[in-house]
Design an enzyme around this catalytic site. Sequence first.
Site, PDB file in Angstrom:
ATOM      1  N   ARG A  50      46.397  52.659  41.484  1.00 48.94           N
ATOM      2  CA  ARG A  50      45.022  52.270  41.463  1.00 48.94           C
ATOM      3  C   ARG A  50      45.747  51.817  43.429  1.00 48.94           C
ATOM      4  O   ARG A  50      45.393  51.896  44.288  1.00 48.94           O
ATOM      5  CB  ARG A  50      44.479  50.875  40.708  1.00 48.94           C
ATOM      6  CG  ARG A  50      43.306  50.168  41.142  1.00 48.94           C
ATOM      7  CD  ARG A  50      42.123  49.197  40.294  1.00 48.94           C
ATOM      8  NE  ARG A  50      43.321  48.138  40.262  1.00 48.94           N
ATOM      9  CZ  ARG A  50      43.102  47.421  39.353  1.00 48.94           C
ATOM     10  NH1 ARG A  50      42.297  47.026  39.397  1.00 48.94           N
ATOM     11  NH2 ARG A  50      43.364  46.420  39.560  1.00 48.94           N
ATOM     12  N   LYS A 150      41.596  47.749  46.642  1.00 47.97           N
ATOM     13  CA  LYS A 150      42.300  45.926  45.997  1.00 47.97           C
ATOM     14  C   LYS A 150      42.572  45.829  47.419  1.00 47.97           C
ATOM     15  O   LYS A 150      43.975  46.039  47.760  1.00 47.97           O
ATOM     16  CB  LYS A 150      42.836  46.352  44.846  1.00 47.97           C
ATOM     17  CG  LYS A 150      41.964  44.829  43.810  1.00 47.97           C
ATOM     18  CD  LYS A 150      43.231  45.214  42.990  1.00 47.97           C
ATOM     19  CE  LYS A 150      44.084  43.948  42.275  1.00 47.97           C
ATOM     20  NZ  LYS A 150      42.900  42.929  42.823  1.00 47.97           N
ATOM     21  N   GLU A 183      30.472  40.785  39.570  1.00 48.71           N
ATOM     22  CA  GLU A 183      31.608  40.118  38.973  1.00 48.71           C
ATOM     23  C   GLU A 183      32.281  38.413  39.213  1.00 48.71           C
ATOM     24  O   GLU A 183      31.579  37.904  39.836  1.00 48.71           O
ATOM     25  CB  GLU A 183      32.671  41.639  38.830  1.00 48.71           C
ATOM     26  CG  GLU A 183      32.752  41.296  41.186  1.00 48.71           C
ATOM     27  CD  GLU A 183      34.597  42.124  41.660  1.00 48.71           C
ATOM     28  OE1 GLU A 183      35.395  41.985  40.383  1.00 48.71           O
ATOM     29  OE2 GLU A 183      34.214  42.031  42.479  1.00 48.71           O
TER      30      GLU A 183
HETATM   31  N1  PXG Z   1      37.492  41.776  39.786  1.00 47.24           N
HETATM   32  C1  PXG Z   1      38.223  41.511  41.255  1.00 47.24           C
HETATM   33  C2  PXG Z   1      37.560  41.154  42.805  1.00 47.24           C
HETATM   34  C3  PXG Z   1      39.847  41.467  41.065  1.00 47.24           C
HETATM   35  O1  PXG Z   1      40.188  40.916  41.982  1.00 47.24           O
HETATM   36  C4  PXG Z   1      39.792  41.838  38.918  1.00 47.24           C
HETATM   37  C5  PXG Z   1      37.660  41.747  38.831  1.00 47.24           C
HETATM   38  C6  PXG Z   1      39.883  42.291  37.587  1.00 47.24           C
HETATM   39  O2  PXG Z   1      41.107  43.361  37.196  1.00 47.24           O
HETATM   40  P1  PXG Z   1      42.372  43.638  36.538  1.00 47.24           P
HETATM   41  O3  PXG Z   1      42.882  45.360  37.105  1.00 47.24           O
HETATM   42  O4  PXG Z   1      43.096  42.620  36.664  1.00 47.24           O
HETATM   43  O5  PXG Z   1      42.128  43.805  35.137  1.00 47.24           O
HETATM   44  C7  PXG Z   1      40.161  41.531  39.873  1.00 47.24           C
HETATM   45  C8  PXG Z   1      41.554  41.201  40.125  1.00 47.24           C
HETATM   46  C9  PXG Z   1      43.041  35.759  40.505  1.00 47.24           C
HETATM   47  C10 PXG Z   1      43.563  37.703  41.290  1.00 47.24           C
HETATM   48  O6  PXG Z   1      44.216  35.030  40.578  1.00 47.24           O
HETATM   49  C11 PXG Z   1      43.645  38.114  40.877  1.00 47.24           C
HETATM   50  C12 PXG Z   1      42.882  39.554  41.347  1.00 47.24           C
HETATM   51  C13 PXG Z   1      43.587  39.304  42.068  1.00 47.24           C
HETATM   52  C14 PXG Z   1      44.108  38.282  42.850  1.00 47.24           C
HETATM   53  C15 PXG Z   1      44.269  36.830  42.244  1.00 47.24           C
HETATM   54  O7  PXG Z   1      42.799  35.449  39.478  1.00 47.24           O
HETATM   55  N2  PXG Z   1      42.475  40.898  40.633  1.00 47.24           N
END
Ligand code: PXG
Length: 299
Positions: A50, A150, A183
């Site tokens: 990713r 991301k 989301e």
């Molecule tokens: N949506 C967004 C916008 C994200 O940033 C997820 C969904 C979940 O994706 P994963 O692959 O982790 O299951 C994310 C995750 C935090 C944090 O502090 C989370 C993310 C990035 C930075 C901080 O919770 N990404």
Amino acid sequence: MKIYLNGKMVDKSEAKVSVFDHGFLYGDGVFEGIRAYNCLVFKLKEHIDRLYESAHSIMLPIKLSKQQMADAVIKTLKANVLRDAYIRLIVSRGEGDLGLDPRKCYGNETIVVIADKIVLYPEKLYKEGMEIITVPTLRNLSEALNPQIKSLNYLNNILAKIEAINSGYQEAIMLDHLGYVAECTGDNIFIVKKGEIFTPPQCMGSLRGITRDSVLEIAAKIKTAAHEHVLTRHELFNAQECFLTGTAAEIIPVVRVDGRVIGDGKPGKMTQKIMAEFRKVTKVAGVKYSLGTKNRECV
Ligand code: PXG
């Protein structure tokens, strides 16, 4: 604490990046958040794939191969003797001048790996469930800044998080420009209705979360129908269960949305089942590493 910075392991106090780095000046770069459980980097390949997809989309060439990037993650975990960790992998455009033009940075990309601990929410919330609200800030339009990238530019999500915090909540639901549920600020969202699972399709302005994919795989394993389907707030309010998924938050039950009680106001049975199944997956799905003979737990 040791940080991986451009090929070297440096002390936290020396882990510095130029003020001309376009990651700092413009949020021009990409990142991943990854977890390690008991000396296993959960779904490392999926996270690295990713990361490279995000980089490809913004035309950010990465000089490390995917294998070298995976090695950098493992090296950082070992250097910090971490069995369980939250890993932040960052690739920024690197040092350039004050203009937007990314060509000025070419060949200078900054690669950072930080491995640390993170506890996002108190244990109580995992047992009792959390309350969330919808906020006015909409999720970025896919055609403007695709949520699959991301990127280091997380202001869209931070603005939503601020709105949730200002109202006394820890997490926010973000809608897309049509008013459908996209989301949360750092998590994907699921509901359970009549024993089936629903989550918005990734094309509706949500990141294709790796935890989200794990839940869809778990649903198949436990023979529960799972649908990627557009969701309205009405459907959330009238769900039997609701939960959020993300690397940092893992799986967290939601018991109230915009003041409406979800189900019986307690974490639901399906949510608990999926949480338990997820625990099992974190023990096997990923890349193992060893901390050497001095740390016998994970040799
Ligand atoms: N949506 C967004 C916008 C994200 O940033 C997820 C969904 C979940 O994706 P994963 O692959 O982790 O299951 C994310 C995750 C935090 C944090 O502090 C989370 C993310 C990035 C930075 C901080 O919770 N990404």
